[in-house]
Design a protein around this motif. Sequence first.
Motif, PDB file in Angstrom:
ATOM      1  N   GLN A  53       0.814  -1.214   0.000  1.00 23.67           N
ATOM      2  CA  GLN A  53       0.000   0.000   0.000  1.00 23.67           C
ATOM      3  C   GLN A  53       0.856   1.277   0.000  1.00 23.67           C
ATOM      4  N   LEU A  54       2.160   1.127  -0.025  1.00 26.56           N
ATOM      5  CA  LEU A  54       3.053   2.270   0.073  1.00 26.56           C
ATOM      6  C   LEU A  54       3.424   2.759  -1.326  1.00 26.56           C
ATOM      7  N   ASP A  55       3.246   4.061  -1.566  1.00 24.61           N
ATOM      8  CA  ASP A  55       3.610   4.670  -2.846  1.00 24.61           C
ATOM      9  C   ASP A  55       4.967   5.355  -2.730  1.00 24.61           C
ATOM     10  N   ALA A  56       5.708   5.318  -3.814  1.00 21.73           N
ATOM     11  CA  ALA A  56       7.063   5.859  -3.790  1.00 21.73           C
ATOM     12  C   ALA A  56       7.097   7.368  -3.613  1.00 21.73           C
ATOM     13  N   GLN A  57       6.160   8.096  -4.231  1.00 23.08           N
ATOM     14  CA  GLN A  57       6.246   9.544  -4.203  1.00 23.08           C
ATOM     15  C   GLN A  57       6.110  10.118  -2.797  1.00 23.08           C
ATOM     16  N   PRO A  58       5.154   9.670  -1.984  1.00 22.10           N
ATOM     17  CA  PRO A  58       5.100  10.177  -0.608  1.00 22.10           C
ATOM     18  C   PRO A  58       6.350   9.831   0.210  1.00 22.10           C
ATOM     19  N   VAL A  59       6.948   8.668  -0.061  1.00 21.83           N
ATOM     20  CA  VAL A  59       8.174   8.312   0.653  1.00 21.83           C
ATOM     21  C   VAL A  59       9.305   9.260   0.250  1.00 21.83           C
ATOM     22  N   ARG A  60       9.389   9.578  -1.035  1.00 21.20           N
ATOM     23  CA  ARG A  60      10.396  10.539  -1.493  1.00 21.20           C
ATOM     24  C   ARG A  60      10.200  11.896  -0.806  1.00 21.20           C
ATOM     25  N   ALA A  61       8.950  12.332  -0.721  1.00 25.45           N
ATOM     26  CA  ALA A  61       8.669  13.615  -0.079  1.00 25.45           C
ATOM     27  C   ALA A  61       9.054  13.578   1.404  1.00 25.45           C
ATOM     28  N   LEU A  62       8.797  12.453   2.060  1.00 23.96           N
ATOM     29  CA  LEU A  62       9.167  12.321   3.470  1.00 23.96           C
ATOM     30  C   LEU A  62      10.680  12.411   3.641  1.00 23.96           C
ATOM     31  N   LEU A  63      11.441  11.686   2.815  1.00 22.70           N
ATOM     32  CA  LEU A  63      12.901  11.711   2.931  1.00 22.70           C
ATOM     33  C   LEU A  63      13.439  13.128   2.724  1.00 22.70           C
ATOM     34  N   ALA A  64      12.890  13.835   1.745  1.00 24.08           N
ATOM     35  CA  ALA A  64      13.339  15.203   1.494  1.00 24.08           C
ATOM     36  C   ALA A  64      13.009  16.116   2.679  1.00 24.08           C
ATOM     37  N   ARG A  65      11.829  15.919   3.271  1.00 20.99           N
ATOM     38  CA  ARG A  65      11.443  16.743   4.420  1.00 20.99           C
ATOM     39  C   ARG A  65      12.343  16.465   5.620  1.00 20.99           C
ATOM     40  N   LEU A  66      12.650  15.201   5.857  1.00 23.18           N
ATOM     41  CA  LEU A  66      13.523  14.859   6.972  1.00 23.18           C
ATOM     42  C   LEU A  66      14.920  15.433   6.774  1.00 23.18           C
ATOM     43  N   ASP A  67      15.392  15.399   5.534  1.00 26.45           N
ATOM     44  CA  ASP A  67      16.730  15.906   5.247  1.00 26.45           C
ATOM     45  C   ASP A  67      16.849  17.386   5.581  1.00 26.45           C
ATOM     46  N   ALA A  68      15.740  18.098   5.491  1.00 26.77           N
ATOM     47  CA  ALA A  68      15.768  19.548   5.729  1.00 26.77           C
ATOM     48  C   ALA A  68      15.658  19.912   7.213  1.00 26.77           C
ATOM     49  N   LEU A  69      15.435  18.919   8.076  1.00 31.25           N
ATOM     50  CA  LEU A  69      15.155  19.212   9.479  1.00 31.25           C
ATOM     51  C   LEU A  69      16.399  19.366  10.332  1.00 31.25           C
ATOM     52  N   TRP A  70      17.573  18.999   9.822  1.00 37.00           N
ATOM     53  CA  TRP A  70      18.739  19.037  10.683  1.00 37.00           C
ATOM     54  C   TRP A  70      19.958  19.535   9.922  1.00 37.00           C
ATOM     55  N   ASP A  71      20.890  20.053  10.663  1.00 34.56           N
ATOM     56  CA  ASP A  71      22.094  20.661  10.093  1.00 34.56           C
ATOM     57  C   ASP A  71      23.113  19.559   9.833  1.00 34.56           C
ATOM     58  N   ARG A  72      23.340  19.266   8.567  1.00 35.76           N
ATOM     59  CA  ARG A  72      24.261  18.185   8.215  1.00 35.76           C
ATOM     60  C   ARG A  72      25.668  18.693   7.929  1.00 35.76           C
ATOM     61  N   THR A  73      25.938  19.975   8.230  1.00 33.07           N
ATOM     62  CA  THR A  73      27.272  20.512   7.976  1.00 33.07           C
ATOM     63  C   THR A  73      28.128  20.571   9.240  1.00 33.07           C
ATOM     64  N   ARG A  74      27.509  20.394  10.408  1.00 32.52           N
ATOM     65  CA  ARG A  74      28.267  20.546  11.646  1.00 32.52           C
ATOM     66  C   ARG A  74      29.230  19.369  11.847  1.00 32.52           C
ATOM     67  N   ARG A  75      30.309  19.643  12.552  1.00 33.29           N
ATOM     68  CA  ARG A  75      31.294  18.614  12.861  1.00 33.29           C
ATOM     69  C   ARG A  75      30.787  17.762  14.016  1.00 33.29           C
ATOM     70  N   LEU A  76      31.039  16.464  13.919  1.00 29.36           N
ATOM     71  CA  LEU A  76      30.582  15.535  14.946  1.00 29.36           C
ATOM     72  C   LEU A  76      31.764  14.754  15.505  1.00 29.36           C
ATOM     73  N   PRO A  77      31.706  14.403  16.779  1.00 24.84           N
ATOM     74  CA  PRO A  77      32.750  13.535  17.340  1.00 24.84           C
ATOM     75  C   PRO A  77      32.595  12.124  16.805  1.00 24.84           C
ATOM     76  N   PRO A  78      33.607  11.274  16.931  1.00 17.35           N
ATOM     77  CA  PRO A  78      33.481   9.885  16.486  1.00 17.35           C
ATOM     78  C   PRO A  78      32.376   9.144  17.245  1.00 17.35           C
ATOM     79  N   VAL A  79      31.818   8.120  16.606  1.00 16.85           N
ATOM     80  CA  VAL A  79      30.838   7.262  17.281  1.00 16.85           C
ATOM     81  C   VAL A  79      31.607   6.301  18.172  1.00 16.85           C
TER      82      VAL A  79
END
Length: 482
Positions: free
Chosen positions: A271-297
């Motif tokens: 029942q899952l359509d690809a387009q809404p999943v694509r929109a969700l991934l794009a929205r999630l990507d915009a929610l956080w700063d992916r340029t900041r430096r992070l310590p090692p895991v």
Amino acid sequence: MTQLGVGLTYVPGLDRILDACADLLDVVEIEPQTLWRIRSDGTISTDEEVLRRLADLPGARLLHGVGNPVGGCRLPDRAHTALVGELAERLGAPWVSEHLAFNQVGGEGEGGRANEDEGFHTGFMLPPRQTPGGVRTAVRSVRAMADELPVPLAVEIGANYLRPRADELADGEFVRRVAEGSGCGLLLDLHNVLANERNGRGSADELVAALPLDRVWEVHLAGGLDHRGYWLDAHHGLPDDELMALAERTLPRLPALRAVLFEVTPSAVPQLDAQPVRALLARLDALWDRTRRLPPVLSAPPRPAEAPQPGTASPSPSPSPSPEEWEHTLGSLAVGRAPATPLGRELAADPAVGLLRELITEARGGALAGALPNAMRLLLLTLGGAEVSELLDAYGRADTPRLFASHEAAAFADHLRRVRPDVPWLDDVLALDLGLLHVRLDGEPRTVSLGTEPTALLTALGAGRLPVAPPRGEFRVELVDR
């Protein structure tokens, strides 16, 4: 180390969605138990064909365990931990995760068969005892797994359908103490947290605020279902608006966040359509700063047990019941037993226990439908849905759950041979299903002896109807994996 990014957890049947979203996928998370094949001799192998397909997908890989939790008195299975560690090294996973829960009670019975005295599987991940003693138990379990892995370990905050108790730590406080006491990372499943709020366990925002946010490496999002007055962690459909609002408030507060994953179950994939999943991934990507430096895991140094913080409600240092009594009682109730103890009577009054029994029965039925498709179809066509449900309920009361579907199938076949339902051709269809199952798992041909011509049986059942006068006789059939 920079963030891995956004992605999906892999389940069988998700390939078309993965292909359609390939340009947006930074990471794919794999549940290693779904790749395992339990051979007839008891050894576990990995489905290399599926693993090769997953290796061809873009982005990084993570591993998320679903059958070896780290919240209970029973330590995680070392053999299973070793297999996860091997996969992590093969796939280059920077960390692996498991659930802060329990799914086994006591020890293993003789020959791996579980019984009431020697221990049993619950068939469902259940919430641990949320007390200082439960913290110590969980820390011991987490460290036992973490010390055996080649990469750091994160633990997932689970869904809890039980009513909150006066003698337990609040959900966020319990998780904080386990994370800091063990040095592990955290997988913050925001849908679990919101489901707990909707089911009356307290504010999702307050739970998040209680966590050591610098230990959150990963976030999960999913859809759910309203059922019998509960909001189920069903991984069904897309996240709703309230969950997305919680994500928007939470993700910017996580300084060590590296991955955000969308989860879905195999049954919900069609029942899952690809387009809404694509929109969700794009929205999630915009929610956080992916340029900041992070310590090692890295795993942090474990901290000793602590006294309650000022203003934090806490039970007495050694409240009763103990983690052992809690797990035995709740696990027994979940599989249909009724311990005649004060705790047993108290927990039995919680409506969530009935829900857990229902979910466990449904999960076992789903496993059987996948492992014994022709036999289950024959039962439904002959007996009808209501009588098959009664048959499954009786099986559940007579025999506790198995961790793997192949073991569940063998146990249910034994149960059917004992109770002998009035179903024609059942022995032959069971022999075919079990034979085909072992061929798939072992990768080797198997010969079965039948009293009915197999093509007539399988053709009719495959078309969703009962056979009509299939030829009888003595038939030896070689089954092969195609």
